[in-house]
Design an enzyme around this catalytic site. Sequence first.
Site, mmCIF file in Angstrom:
data_model
loop_
_atom_site.group_PDB
_atom_site.id
_atom_site.type_symbol
_atom_site.label_atom_id
_atom_site.label_comp_id
_atom_site.label_asym_id
_atom_site.label_seq_id
_atom_site.Cartn_x
_atom_site.Cartn_y
_atom_site.Cartn_z
ATOM 1 N N TYR A 289 0.850 -1.194 0.000
ATOM 2 C CA TYR A 289 0.000 0.000 0.000
ATOM 3 C C TYR A 289 0.884 1.241 0.000
ATOM 4 O O TYR A 289 1.873 1.306 0.733
ATOM 5 C CB TYR A 289 -0.881 0.046 1.251
ATOM 6 C CG TYR A 289 -1.785 -1.141 1.432
ATOM 7 C CD1 TYR A 289 -3.131 -1.078 1.080
ATOM 8 C CD2 TYR A 289 -1.300 -2.330 1.981
ATOM 9 C CE1 TYR A 289 -3.974 -2.165 1.269
ATOM 10 C CE2 TYR A 289 -2.134 -3.428 2.165
ATOM 11 C CZ TYR A 289 -3.465 -3.340 1.806
ATOM 12 O OH TYR A 289 -4.288 -4.427 1.991
ATOM 13 N N HIS A 300 -7.407 -0.254 -1.406
ATOM 14 C CA HIS A 300 -6.836 -1.353 -2.181
ATOM 15 C C HIS A 300 -5.323 -1.169 -2.252
ATOM 16 O O HIS A 300 -4.820 -0.055 -2.378
ATOM 17 C CB HIS A 300 -7.421 -1.385 -3.592
ATOM 18 C CG HIS A 300 -8.873 -1.765 -3.619
ATOM 19 N ND1 HIS A 300 -9.306 -3.030 -3.275
ATOM 20 C CD2 HIS A 300 -9.983 -1.059 -3.953
ATOM 21 C CE1 HIS A 300 -10.625 -3.083 -3.390
ATOM 22 N NE2 HIS A 300 -11.062 -1.898 -3.796
ATOM 23 N N LYS A 331 -3.964 -4.356 -9.780
ATOM 24 C CA LYS A 331 -2.702 -4.027 -9.127
ATOM 25 C C LYS A 331 -1.567 -4.164 -10.140
ATOM 26 O O LYS A 331 -1.710 -4.839 -11.153
ATOM 27 C CB LYS A 331 -2.459 -4.957 -7.932
ATOM 28 C CG LYS A 331 -3.614 -4.975 -6.939
ATOM 29 C CD LYS A 331 -3.326 -5.896 -5.777
ATOM 30 C CE LYS A 331 -4.587 -6.196 -4.971
ATOM 31 N NZ LYS A 331 -5.308 -5.010 -4.530
#
Length: 353
Positions: A289, A300, A331
Amino acid sequence: MNLLKTQLKGDRVLAGKEAVAELYKTGYFGRPKDDGLELSLVEAAYLQSRGKLDIELEGKLLGFRAFFEQASLRQQNFELKYIVYKDLKERGYYVQPSAADFRVYPRGSHPGKSAAKIFVHVLSERQPLSVKLLQESVASAENVHKQFILAVVDEESDLTFYEIKSASPKGEMPEPFPAVKADATFLEDRVIAWDAEASGALYSRGFYGKMLDPERLQLSLVESLYLFSRGVIVVRDRKGKIFSFDEFVEKASEIEGSFLRKYSAYKALRDSGHVVKTGFKFGTHFRVYRKVESIEKIPHSEYLVNVIPEDYEFRLPVMSGAVRLANSVRKRMLFAVEKGEEVEYLDIGRVKM
């Protein structure tokens, strides 16, 4: 219709001066020479398949099959390169051979109008890919402001394109270290911090570990060593003996052979301001993160990260699976290459050409 007459010589196909006007000036095929035009094997095969030229070898006319077989003998991965070249041409790109395999010009442009923007390297799904050579190729492309694309040809001759670039991820998390050293115990394969105040601060403001209950914090091995190295926790064994840094590393490495490599990447990511958590649910070492403002509203994660040694060789089906999963959960897939105390990152993602 009279086709251009060409000669197969080594790993090139040679055409006369008339080919310069007919092939190079109209389609930018080949490279003009004093006595004519020099074509690569893939260019010649592409043009032959479209009825643009005849190819002779020692006075014998070669059909497409015969030339394709000859070219495959003369150039490694010829058939793979032909598949990729043909695909890119049919997408409307101007493509020229290069040391990387191909250089590709932006749509609407061509040699002489602007510089190529993409280097394309071609591999079969069965071929291993050295991380060291990959990093060198990416660096070479980036040094001349080019995008590096890996074109992978699977066993059914379908293509998947991957953009590969170096990365320097930067997070935005301050480190909320408590002012006291909290006592912690190394159990079987994890560590528990016992101080309620320190545990709460580490969890709520730094997203370290997971609360065992309202007062005690469970920490992973990499989290524990990082906090230990920062003087935030004191780690004891189950009989109360205090670990030294080296003793902790030795015990953790007995539990997990790649521990120190994982720790190097964890430390680098934490030091650059990220929150780093296990990526087990995604089949990776870490999920990362950029910033976590509240445990109640966890965003997310930005990246999935796998840690690899600098002598690693990718197996492309494995790499493909990792990248596809990362893309499917929105991602980026980073591979952290551990080089002693240094960590370098490769960002790999699928792209459409």
